[in-house]
Every structure is written in C-alpha cells, then in structure tokens.
Write an enzyme that holds these catalytic residues in place. Structure first.
Site, PDB file in Angstrom:
ATOM      1  N   HIS A 254       5.664  -5.812 -45.604  1.00  0.00           N
ATOM      2  CA  HIS A 254       4.525  -6.487 -46.250  1.00  0.00           C
ATOM      3  C   HIS A 254       3.985  -5.738 -47.461  1.00  0.00           C
ATOM      4  O   HIS A 254       2.853  -5.979 -47.881  1.00  0.00           O
ATOM      5  CB  HIS A 254       3.413  -6.747 -45.225  1.00  0.00           C
ATOM      6  CG  HIS A 254       3.813  -7.738 -44.161  1.00  0.00           C
ATOM      7  ND1 HIS A 254       3.141  -7.896 -42.970  1.00  0.00           N
ATOM      8  CD2 HIS A 254       4.839  -8.643 -44.125  1.00  0.00           C
ATOM      9  CE1 HIS A 254       3.731  -8.847 -42.246  1.00  0.00           C
ATOM     10  NE2 HIS A 254       4.763  -9.298 -42.918  1.00  0.00           N
TER      11      HIS A 254
ATOM     12  N   THR B  29       1.150  -4.861 -32.507  1.00  0.00           N
ATOM     13  CA  THR B  29       1.131  -6.096 -33.295  1.00  0.00           C
ATOM     14  C   THR B  29       0.788  -7.266 -32.391  1.00  0.00           C
ATOM     15  O   THR B  29       1.213  -7.314 -31.235  1.00  0.00           O
ATOM     16  CB  THR B  29       2.464  -6.331 -34.046  1.00  0.00           C
ATOM     17  OG1 THR B  29       2.385  -7.578 -34.739  1.00  0.00           O
ATOM     18  CG2 THR B  29       3.682  -6.350 -33.139  1.00  0.00           C
TER      19      THR B  29
ATOM     20  N   GLN C 255       4.887  -3.629 -40.475  1.00  0.00           N
ATOM     21  CA  GLN C 255       4.138  -4.692 -41.151  1.00  0.00           C
ATOM     22  C   GLN C 255       2.953  -4.070 -41.882  1.00  0.00           C
ATOM     23  O   GLN C 255       2.225  -4.755 -42.576  1.00  0.00           O
ATOM     24  CB  GLN C 255       3.602  -5.683 -40.129  1.00  0.00           C
ATOM     25  CG  GLN C 255       4.672  -6.395 -39.345  1.00  0.00           C
ATOM     26  CD  GLN C 255       4.071  -7.122 -38.145  1.00  0.00           C
ATOM     27  OE1 GLN C 255       3.564  -8.216 -38.258  1.00  0.00           O
ATOM     28  NE2 GLN C 255       4.129  -6.495 -36.992  1.00  0.00           N
TER      29      GLN C 255
ATOM     30  N   ASN D  66       0.949  -2.163 -26.293  1.00  0.00           N
ATOM     31  CA  ASN D  66      -0.269  -2.763 -26.834  1.00  0.00           C
ATOM     32  C   ASN D  66      -1.337  -2.695 -25.743  1.00  0.00           C
ATOM     33  O   ASN D  66      -1.027  -2.965 -24.583  1.00  0.00           O
ATOM     34  CB  ASN D  66       0.031  -4.240 -27.203  1.00  0.00           C
ATOM     35  CG  ASN D  66      -0.996  -4.837 -28.140  1.00  0.00           C
ATOM     36  OD1 ASN D  66      -2.196  -4.730 -27.914  1.00  0.00           O
ATOM     37  ND2 ASN D  66      -0.523  -5.483 -29.196  1.00  0.00           N
ATOM     38  N   PRO D  67      -2.573  -2.356 -26.108  1.00  0.00           N
ATOM     39  CA  PRO D  67      -3.603  -2.328 -25.050  1.00  0.00           C
ATOM     40  C   PRO D  67      -3.969  -3.722 -24.546  1.00  0.00           C
ATOM     41  O   PRO D  67      -4.537  -3.866 -23.472  1.00  0.00           O
ATOM     42  CB  PRO D  67      -4.812  -1.664 -25.738  1.00  0.00           C
ATOM     43  CG  PRO D  67      -4.570  -1.782 -27.201  1.00  0.00           C
ATOM     44  CD  PRO D  67      -3.087  -1.885 -27.397  1.00  0.00           C
TER      45      PRO D  67
HETATM   46  P1  NAD Z   1      -3.199  -7.863 -35.868  1.00  0.00           P
HETATM   47  O1  NAD Z   1      -4.541  -7.434 -36.322  1.00  0.00           O
HETATM   48  O2  NAD Z   1      -2.908  -9.327 -35.808  1.00  0.00           O
HETATM   49  O3  NAD Z   1      -2.973  -7.290 -34.384  1.00  0.00           O
HETATM   50  C1  NAD Z   1      -3.218  -5.952 -34.070  1.00  0.00           C
HETATM   51  C2  NAD Z   1      -2.694  -5.676 -32.681  1.00  0.00           C
HETATM   52  O4  NAD Z   1      -2.849  -4.299 -32.422  1.00  0.00           O
HETATM   53  C3  NAD Z   1      -3.415  -6.436 -31.564  1.00  0.00           C
HETATM   54  O5  NAD Z   1      -2.460  -7.032 -30.718  1.00  0.00           O
HETATM   55  C4  NAD Z   1      -4.183  -5.332 -30.828  1.00  0.00           C
HETATM   56  O6  NAD Z   1      -4.321  -5.574 -29.432  1.00  0.00           O
HETATM   57  C5  NAD Z   1      -3.311  -4.126 -31.098  1.00  0.00           C
HETATM   58  N1  NAD Z   1      -4.001  -2.842 -31.065  1.00  0.00           N
HETATM   59  C6  NAD Z   1      -5.299  -2.582 -31.357  1.00  0.00           C
HETATM   60  N2  NAD Z   1      -5.540  -1.260 -31.234  1.00  0.00           N
HETATM   61  C7  NAD Z   1      -4.354  -0.670 -30.890  1.00  0.00           C
HETATM   62  C8  NAD Z   1      -3.949   0.670 -30.633  1.00  0.00           C
HETATM   63  N3  NAD Z   1      -4.810   1.674 -30.727  1.00  0.00           N
HETATM   64  N4  NAD Z   1      -2.648   0.897 -30.303  1.00  0.00           N
HETATM   65  C9  NAD Z   1      -1.758  -0.124 -30.189  1.00  0.00           C
HETATM   66  N5  NAD Z   1      -2.099  -1.417 -30.406  1.00  0.00           N
HETATM   67  C10 NAD Z   1      -3.372  -1.683 -30.752  1.00  0.00           C
HETATM   68  O7  NAD Z   1      -2.137  -7.068 -36.734  1.00  0.00           O
HETATM   69  P2  NAD Z   1      -0.606  -7.385 -37.061  1.00  0.00           P
HETATM   70  O8  NAD Z   1       0.053  -7.977 -35.867  1.00  0.00           O
HETATM   71  O9  NAD Z   1      -0.048  -6.157 -37.673  1.00  0.00           O
HETATM   72  O10 NAD Z   1      -0.631  -8.547 -38.176  1.00  0.00           O
HETATM   73  C11 NAD Z   1      -1.598  -8.630 -39.175  1.00  0.00           C
HETATM   74  C12 NAD Z   1      -1.150  -8.399 -40.634  1.00  0.00           C
HETATM   75  O11 NAD Z   1      -2.175  -7.695 -41.325  1.00  0.00           O
HETATM   76  C13 NAD Z   1       0.079  -7.560 -40.813  1.00  0.00           C
HETATM   77  O12 NAD Z   1       0.995  -8.338 -41.452  1.00  0.00           O
HETATM   78  C14 NAD Z   1      -0.297  -6.384 -41.719  1.00  0.00           C
HETATM   79  O13 NAD Z   1       0.460  -6.444 -42.914  1.00  0.00           O
HETATM   80  C15 NAD Z   1      -1.723  -6.589 -42.100  1.00  0.00           C
HETATM   81  N6  NAD Z   1      -2.580  -5.401 -41.838  1.00  0.00           N
HETATM   82  C16 NAD Z   1      -2.132  -4.130 -42.060  1.00  0.00           C
HETATM   83  C17 NAD Z   1      -2.946  -3.018 -41.788  1.00  0.00           C
HETATM   84  C18 NAD Z   1      -2.419  -1.623 -42.062  1.00  0.00           C
HETATM   85  O14 NAD Z   1      -1.566  -1.467 -42.934  1.00  0.00           O
HETATM   86  N7  NAD Z   1      -2.871  -0.594 -41.334  1.00  0.00           N
HETATM   87  C19 NAD Z   1      -4.227  -3.198 -41.290  1.00  0.00           C
HETATM   88  C20 NAD Z   1      -4.673  -4.518 -41.071  1.00  0.00           C
HETATM   89  C21 NAD Z   1      -3.830  -5.602 -41.350  1.00  0.00           C
END
Ligand code: NAD
Length: 255
Positions: free
Chosen positions: A121, A198, A103, A223-224
């Site tokens: 995405h 996620t 994503q 996931n943490p």
């Molecule tokens: P989200 O922000 O909703 O959730 C992030 C998840 O990651 C949480 O459940 C959290 O507990 C977990 N998390 C935090 N630190 C972590 C780690 N070190 N290791 C493993 N897990 C960890 O993000 P989402 O579910 O991907 O959905 C949000 C949308 O935002 C996505 O569709 C994405 O396209 C977009 N997005 C992308 C990026 C990127 O490309 N890096 C960054 C921010 C948002």
C-alpha cells in the site's frame, strides 16, 4: 505455552518458507493507530472515502494533506516494537526463509532491520505528484519537476498547479504491480502463512491468505480480536503482535 502456541511453533519449525502478512495491528503497540482507531477522535467526523481516495483529495486537498501530515508525524515519532524486532531477528537467523508482505504504510519493519519487505500500500513518508504535468507533456513520464514544487498545504507545482500527494495507495487505486506479484509469489510458495494484525477486510491483500491456503500452506492468524480471515486459518492465536511474535519466533532452547 498454550496448545495453539505450541502447534504454531511446531509448524514454524517445520516450514521451509514462511510468509508473514502484516496489517495495522502490527504497529498498534508502537503507538500508530489502526485504521479504525484513526477514524475515531478528531477524525470521526470524516468518512475514510473523503480522506483516502482521489475524489476526496480533489474535493479538499488541504484537509487530506493535513490528515496525512499528522499521521506522518506519528510514524516518524514511533519506534519498532518487540514484534517488528522479533521478525527481523528471525530473518537474520534464517536468511531467505521468511518474507514479509505488509499493508502498512509506515517504515517500522524496515527500521527494525527487515530486508526486502513487500509493501502493498505504498509509503506514507513519500511524496508524489497527484496528476501528470500539464505544461510539459513531452517530459519523460510526464511528471512535474520536483524543483517546481512550491511550499503550501499541499505543495503545488509552480508551473502547472499540479498537487503533491502522499505516496500511499488510496481506495479505488491499483496496487503496485511488482509488489502484488511478489506478494502472490510469496503466498503461493510458502508452507506457513502468518497473518498478523489485520482485519482481513481490504482486498486484494486479504486474498493472499486464501491463496496460501489453496496452495497447501498452513495459515495462522495472530490477532487479539476475531478477524475476517479466521475462517481461512488452521489456527488463531489470540494476542498482540508485540507479545506473541517474540514468543513464537524465539530460538528453541538449547538442550
Ligand atoms: P484495520 O485497522 O482494518 O485492522 C487492524 C487489525 O489489527 C484489527 O483486526 C485489530 O483487531 C488488530 N489489532 C489491533 N491491535 C493489535 C495488536 N496489538 N496486535 C495485533 N493485532 C492487533 O487494519 P488493516 O487490516 O491493516 O487494514 C487497513 C488499511 O489501513 C491497510 O490497508 C493499511 O494500509 C492502512 N493503515 C496502515 C497503518 C500503518 O501503516 N501502521 C495504520 C493504519 C491504517
């Protein structure tokens, strides 16, 4: 190694086909904020609907463009973490056995060396035209010529005024059909789905875990924190991507 970690490693060893679904947490340890973090600080004043949807862009293109420009800087400065590298290394050791569906709009899986990453995405580093070209309706695809883009914030077409926007999927937009179909195939065909970083709140991406489970795969959430997909999982590994993935995916010791 905990009992859950050992169980997940056993399932991984048995699986002929593995599908890894990654979210923003995958890149958190590379310094790219997750979606929720990204909305704290400076941007906490704004509603995601303002920053990540067509109406928000129409209402204030400069605000949205500037937000994406700062996120693009963050992505360019970031490096793949040990989790991205462990996935890429596993793919090298086991060609054709592990598919990545992401994503994420960053390019860290690709820069880690992963091949064939399915991007649901879009790509934050890509530009595309916001609307169809209003001057050249007969043009193939009815899009403006990149040569007409005039610098600005955001750049606009010097011919018809069309705006350039980031190549990501915004709220309310369709996912790219080919990517979604490929992701559904990978979810239906895997023996093990690993859901990494996620919250499981964004559909249709989160639905892939349900698809995999219904098709008979084991589902493991990494996931943490608790996530909305924990109920779908056979096991939840509480840890971060950069710490847990190398442990999970490392080659078994030689005897
Ligand atoms: P989200 O922000 O909703 O959730 C992030 C998840 O990651 C949480 O459940 C959290 O507990 C977990 N998390 C935090 N630190 C972590 C780690 N070190 N290791 C493993 N897990 C960890 O993000 P989402 O579910 O991907 O959905 C949000 C949308 O935002 C996505 O569709 C994405 O396209 C977009 N997005 C992308 C990026 C990127 O490309 N890096 C960054 C921010 C948002």
């Amino acid at each position: 190694m905990s009992q859950t970690e050992q169980q997940a490693r056993d399932w991984l060893a048995q699986a002929r086909s593995i599908c890894v679904l990654t979210g923003a947490g995958m890149s958190a340890e590379s310094g790219i904020p997750t979606f929720r973090d990204a909305l704290t600080g400076l941007w906490s004043r704004f509603d995601p609907m303002q920053l990540a949807c067509e109406d928000g862009f129409r209402a204030d293109p400069q605000l949205v463009w500037d937000w994406y420009a700062s996120r693009r800087e963050g992505v360019r400065a970031a490096q793949p973490n040990a989790g991205h590298l462990a996935l890429a290394e596993f793919q090298r050791r086991h060609p054709g056995r592990l598919a990545i569906v992401t994503q994420n709009v960053d390019d860290l899986h690709q820069r880690a060396g992963s091949e064939g990453v399915i991007r649901l995405h879009g790509d934050i580093l890509e530009d595309r035209w916001f609307g169809p070209c209003r001057r050249h309706v007969a043009r193939a695809g009815n899009v403006c010529d990149p040569a007409w883009a005039e610098p600005g914030s955001p750049p606009r077409c010097g011919e018809c005024g069309n705006l350039v926007r980031p190549g990501v999927v915004w709220f309310g937009e369709m996912l790219p059909v080919a990517a979604l179909e490929a992701a559904e195939r990978a979810a239906r065909g895997c023996d093990l789905m690993l859901v990494v970083g996620t919250s499981g709140a964004v559909y249709p991406a989160a639905g892939l875990a349900h698809t995999a489970r219904r098709a008979g795969a084991r589902v493991v959430v990494l996931n943490p924190q608790a996530s909305e997909l924990d109920d779908v999982a056979h096991a939840c590994l509480r840890g971060t991507a950069a710490v847990q993935l190398p442990k999970l995916l490392q080659a078994p010791p030689l005897h």
